[in-house]
Design a protein around this motif. Structure first.
Motif, PDB file in Angstrom:
ATOM      1  N   PRO A 153      40.030  40.444   9.427  1.00 21.97           N
ATOM      2  CA  PRO A 153      41.012  40.192   8.357  1.00 21.97           C
ATOM      3  C   PRO A 153      42.438  40.089   8.876  1.00 21.97           C
ATOM      4  CG  PRO A 153      40.130  42.436   8.210  1.00 21.97           C
ATOM      5  CD  PRO A 153      39.278  41.704   9.195  1.00 21.97           C
ATOM      6  N   MET A 154      42.724  40.721  10.012  1.00 23.92           N
ATOM      7  CA  MET A 154      44.065  40.590  10.582  1.00 23.92           C
ATOM      8  C   MET A 154      44.277  39.178  11.127  1.00 23.92           C
ATOM      9  SD  MET A 154      44.632  44.183  12.569  1.00 23.92           S
ATOM     10  CE  MET A 154      43.853  45.700  11.986  1.00 23.92           C
ATOM     11  N   VAL A 155      43.213  38.591  11.696  1.00 23.59           N
ATOM     12  CA  VAL A 155      43.308  37.208  12.167  1.00 23.59           C
ATOM     13  C   VAL A 155      43.545  36.270  10.982  1.00 23.59           C
ATOM     14  CG1 VAL A 155      42.076  35.321  13.302  1.00 23.59           C
ATOM     15  CG2 VAL A 155      41.869  37.658  14.187  1.00 23.59           C
ATOM     16  N   VAL A 156      42.837  36.508   9.884  1.00 25.59           N
ATOM     17  CA  VAL A 156      43.039  35.702   8.672  1.00 25.59           C
ATOM     18  C   VAL A 156      44.474  35.839   8.167  1.00 25.59           C
ATOM     19  CG1 VAL A 156      42.365  35.426   6.253  1.00 25.59           C
ATOM     20  CG2 VAL A 156      40.610  35.805   8.005  1.00 25.59           C
ATOM     21  N   LEU A 157      44.985  37.072   8.164  1.00 25.86           N
ATOM     22  CA  LEU A 157      46.362  37.318   7.747  1.00 25.86           C
ATOM     23  C   LEU A 157      47.340  36.519   8.601  1.00 25.86           C
ATOM     24  CD1 LEU A 157      48.611  38.932   6.265  1.00 25.86           C
ATOM     25  CD2 LEU A 157      48.350  40.685   8.021  1.00 25.86           C
ATOM     26  N   PHE A 158      47.114  36.525   9.924  1.00 23.56           N
ATOM     27  CA  PHE A 158      48.011  35.778  10.806  1.00 23.56           C
ATOM     28  C   PHE A 158      47.951  34.288  10.496  1.00 23.56           C
ATOM     29  CE2 PHE A 158      49.170  33.256  14.417  1.00 23.56           C
ATOM     30  CZ  PHE A 158      50.328  33.858  14.866  1.00 23.56           C
ATOM     31  N   GLU A 159      46.746  33.730  10.383  1.00 22.54           N
ATOM     32  CA  GLU A 159      46.611  32.294  10.171  1.00 22.54           C
ATOM     33  C   GLU A 159      47.250  31.861   8.853  1.00 22.54           C
ATOM     34  OE1 GLU A 159      45.864  30.282  12.352  1.00 22.54           O
ATOM     35  OE2 GLU A 159      44.696  31.390  13.836  1.00 22.54           O
ATOM     36  N   GLN A 160      47.097  32.665   7.809  1.00 18.41           N
ATOM     37  CA  GLN A 160      47.705  32.327   6.527  1.00 18.41           C
ATOM     38  C   GLN A 160      49.225  32.364   6.628  1.00 18.41           C
ATOM     39  OE1 GLN A 160      45.810  35.176   3.910  1.00 18.41           O
ATOM     40  NE2 GLN A 160      44.256  33.706   3.277  1.00 18.41           N
ATOM     41  N   THR A 161      49.740  33.363   7.331  1.00 18.61           N
ATOM     42  CA  THR A 161      51.191  33.452   7.498  1.00 18.61           C
ATOM     43  C   THR A 161      51.705  32.315   8.365  1.00 18.61           C
ATOM     44  OG1 THR A 161      51.032  35.869   7.340  1.00 18.61           O
ATOM     45  CG2 THR A 161      53.065  34.958   8.244  1.00 18.61           C
ATOM     46  N   TRP A 162      50.982  31.998   9.436  1.00 21.61           N
ATOM     47  CA  TRP A 162      51.389  30.927  10.342  1.00 21.61           C
ATOM     48  C   TRP A 162      51.485  29.590   9.605  1.00 21.61           C
ATOM     49  CZ3 TRP A 162      53.272  30.438  15.149  1.00 21.61           C
ATOM     50  CH2 TRP A 162      53.211  29.179  15.767  1.00 21.61           C
ATOM     51  N   SER A 163      50.529  29.324   8.736  1.00 18.90           N
ATOM     52  CA  SER A 163      50.499  28.029   8.045  1.00 18.90           C
ATOM     53  C   SER A 163      51.704  27.829   7.145  1.00 18.90           C
ATOM     54  CB  SER A 163      49.206  27.898   7.231  1.00 18.90           C
ATOM     55  OG  SER A 163      49.183  28.833   6.167  1.00 18.90           O
ATOM     56  N   SER A 164      52.310  28.907   6.674  1.00 17.73           N
ATOM     57  CA  SER A 164      53.460  28.784   5.772  1.00 17.73           C
ATOM     58  C   SER A 164      54.793  29.075   6.461  1.00 17.73           C
ATOM     59  CB  SER A 164      53.302  29.731   4.577  1.00 17.73           C
ATOM     60  OG  SER A 164      53.202  31.077   5.008  1.00 17.73           O
ATOM     61  N   ALA A 165      54.742  29.473   7.735  1.00 18.35           N
ATOM     62  CA  ALA A 165      55.978  29.752   8.479  1.00 18.35           C
ATOM     63  C   ALA A 165      56.599  28.443   8.959  1.00 18.35           C
ATOM     64  CB  ALA A 165      55.683  30.678   9.655  1.00 18.35           C
ATOM     65  N   THR A 166      57.837  28.513   9.419  1.00 14.85           N
ATOM     66  CA  THR A 166      58.598  27.319   9.771  1.00 14.85           C
ATOM     67  C   THR A 166      59.023  27.372  11.231  1.00 14.85           C
ATOM     68  OG1 THR A 166      59.500  27.331   7.532  1.00 14.85           O
ATOM     69  CG2 THR A 166      60.584  25.914   9.147  1.00 14.85           C
ATOM     70  N   PRO A 167      58.855  26.266  11.984  1.00  9.53           N
ATOM     71  CA  PRO A 167      59.376  26.235  13.356  1.00  9.53           C
ATOM     72  C   PRO A 167      60.849  26.614  13.366  1.00  9.53           C
ATOM     73  CG  PRO A 167      57.997  24.324  12.956  1.00  9.53           C
ATOM     74  CD  PRO A 167      58.160  25.027  11.627  1.00  9.53           C
ATOM     75  N   LEU A 168      61.245  27.416  14.330  1.00 10.59           N
ATOM     76  CA  LEU A 168      62.594  27.972  14.319  1.00 10.59           C
ATOM     77  C   LEU A 168      63.652  26.887  14.338  1.00 10.59           C
ATOM     78  CD1 LEU A 168      64.060  30.653  14.235  1.00 10.59           C
ATOM     79  CD2 LEU A 168      64.137  30.651  16.716  1.00 10.59           C
ATOM     80  N   ASP A 169      63.440  25.833  15.115  1.00 12.10           N
ATOM     81  CA  ASP A 169      64.433  24.765  15.177  1.00 12.10           C
ATOM     82  C   ASP A 169      64.593  24.076  13.836  1.00 12.10           C
ATOM     83  OD1 ASP A 169      65.001  25.228  17.804  1.00 12.10           O
ATOM     84  OD2 ASP A 169      63.605  23.728  18.585  1.00 12.10           O
ATOM     85  N   ALA A 170      63.504  24.013  13.051  1.00  9.65           N
ATOM     86  CA  ALA A 170      63.594  23.388  11.727  1.00  9.65           C
ATOM     87  C   ALA A 170      64.343  24.260  10.753  1.00  9.65           C
ATOM     88  CB  ALA A 170      62.196  23.101  11.179  1.00  9.65           C
ATOM     89  N   GLU A 171      64.366  25.595  11.025  1.00 12.09           N
ATOM     90  CA  GLU A 171      65.090  26.501  10.135  1.00 12.09           C
ATOM     91  C   GLU A 171      66.598  26.422  10.361  1.00 12.09           C
ATOM     92  OE1 GLU A 171      63.436  30.336  11.053  1.00 12.09           O
ATOM     93  OE2 GLU A 171      62.417  30.349   9.131  1.00 12.09           O
ATOM     94  N   ARG A 172      67.004  25.949  11.529  1.00 10.16           N
ATOM     95  CA  ARG A 172      68.409  25.975  11.898  1.00 10.16           C
ATOM     96  C   ARG A 172      68.913  24.560  12.183  1.00 10.16           C
ATOM     97  NH1 ARG A 172      70.261  30.850  14.613  1.00 10.16           N
ATOM     98  NH2 ARG A 172      68.915  32.584  14.139  1.00 10.16           N
TER      99      ARG A 172
END
Length: 326
Positions: A240-259
């Motif tokens: 379930p921790m791997v699932v948590l990571f993958e779900q978070t990763w899919s909605s996170a933003t590349p740092l350069d795109a954030e700035r």
């Protein structure tokens, strides 16, 4: 096509008819499209749900079309709010898992089945070094807390370099990226420049490290990471921790795109292309409106997607709207 809204062909056809002035009724649209009025009414209900039409102020029981860019902005705001709710729930789920682990991890032996308690940061770092040396496939990390200290950066550089030299995949999600100092940003750029991947998240995340999908390191106390960590190898707890990571990763933003820097703002023609695509134009249709070749329009769209860190036209629209470009 209005693919950003997930419209079916008939729903799109009805919406395009609704864009006429004055807007026709369901029966008139049905006649024009040679379909049953009930089908048109079902499409109008779907368009109303998506915010692409609204109830008419002039015609009782009628509808009026809404500008698709305004609809997209409203949709993105709702999606962003829902995304933040999901991420908060994911963080709560992780905390619940940690509580489950700690409830049985304080035995006299220091071990309970496949959960081991590591005391203090030095013991934790020693285990991190060993895991980095043994990893064969991937290392996934949540790194909250903003800028890193010099010892943390030195240890990260050493381990990351060793992992990348063996072609081990590295994916990291950080929080509080606005507070990153020059040294932390330099490490992130070094990591991504050498094949690692890094994304930022606005949601609060717990510290976590996953190795090869079979080992997890999580804090004993999420509010006091200096207290030590739990070394988990139980597949039922790691999965379930791997699932948590993958779900978070899919909605996170590349740092350069954030700035985005000032130089990243779209040109007038690029902005016009984004707006046309948001309205449902294909690259070919947009090319005609912009008086450029189809190939040029496709190249412009590809460049915009790369600049925004987007993997699809829809994601490009989402990120462009968040940056205030639309």
């Amino acid at each position: 096509m209005l693919t950003m809204f997930g419209l079916e062909l008939m729903e799109e056809a009805v919406y395009r008819e609704m864009r006429a002035s004055p807007a026709p009724g369901a029966e008139a649209i049905a006649d024009r499209l040679a379909v049953a009025p009930d089908l048109v009414r079902a499409c109008l209900d779907r368009l109303l749900e998506l915010g692409l039409v609204r109830h008419s102020f002039e015609v009782p029981g009628g509808f009026a079309a809404v500008d698709p860019i305004l609809s997209l902005q409203q949709s993105l705001a709702g999606q962003h709010e829902e995304l933040m709710r999901r991420q908060r729930r994911l963080a709560e789920t992780h905390a619940e898992v940690v509580c489950l682990l700690t409830s049985g991890a304080f035995g006299l032996s220091g071990k309970v089945e496949q959960v081991e308690r590591l005391l203090g940061m030095d013991e934790v770092q020693c285990r991190v070094d060993r895991l980095a040396g043994a990893a064969t496939r991937e290392v996934l990390t949540f790194r909250p807390g903003g800028a890193q200290s010099t010892p943390e950066l030195m240890a990260s550089r050493r381990n990351d370099a060793a992992l990348l030299s063996r072609s081990v995949s590295i994916r990291t999600v950080g929080t509080d990226t606005d507070s990153y100092d020059a040294a932390t940003m330099a490490h992130v750029h070094w990591l991504t420049g050498n094949g690692g991947q890094f994304r930022g998240s606005e949601a609060p995340l717990p510290r976590m490290m996953l190795v090869d999908g079979s080992v997890a390191l999580v804090p004993v106390d999420p509010d006091n990471t200096a207290a030590g960590a739990l070394y988990v190898t139980d597949p039922g707890l790691v999965a379930p921790m791997v699932v948590l990571f993958e779900q978070t990763w899919s909605s996170a933003t590349p740092l350069d795109a954030e700035r985005p820097s000032a130089g990243d703002a779209p040109s007038g023609k690029e902005l016009a292309l984004l707006r046309l695509v948001a309205k449902g134009c294909t690259d070919a249709a947009a090319a005609g409106r912009l008086h450029v070749s189809h190939r040029t329009a496709r190249r412009m769209m590809a460049a915009l997607m790369e600049r925004l860190g987007a993997r699809s036209r829809f994601e490009a629209g989402v990120k462009a709207a968040r940056l205030g470009w639309l």
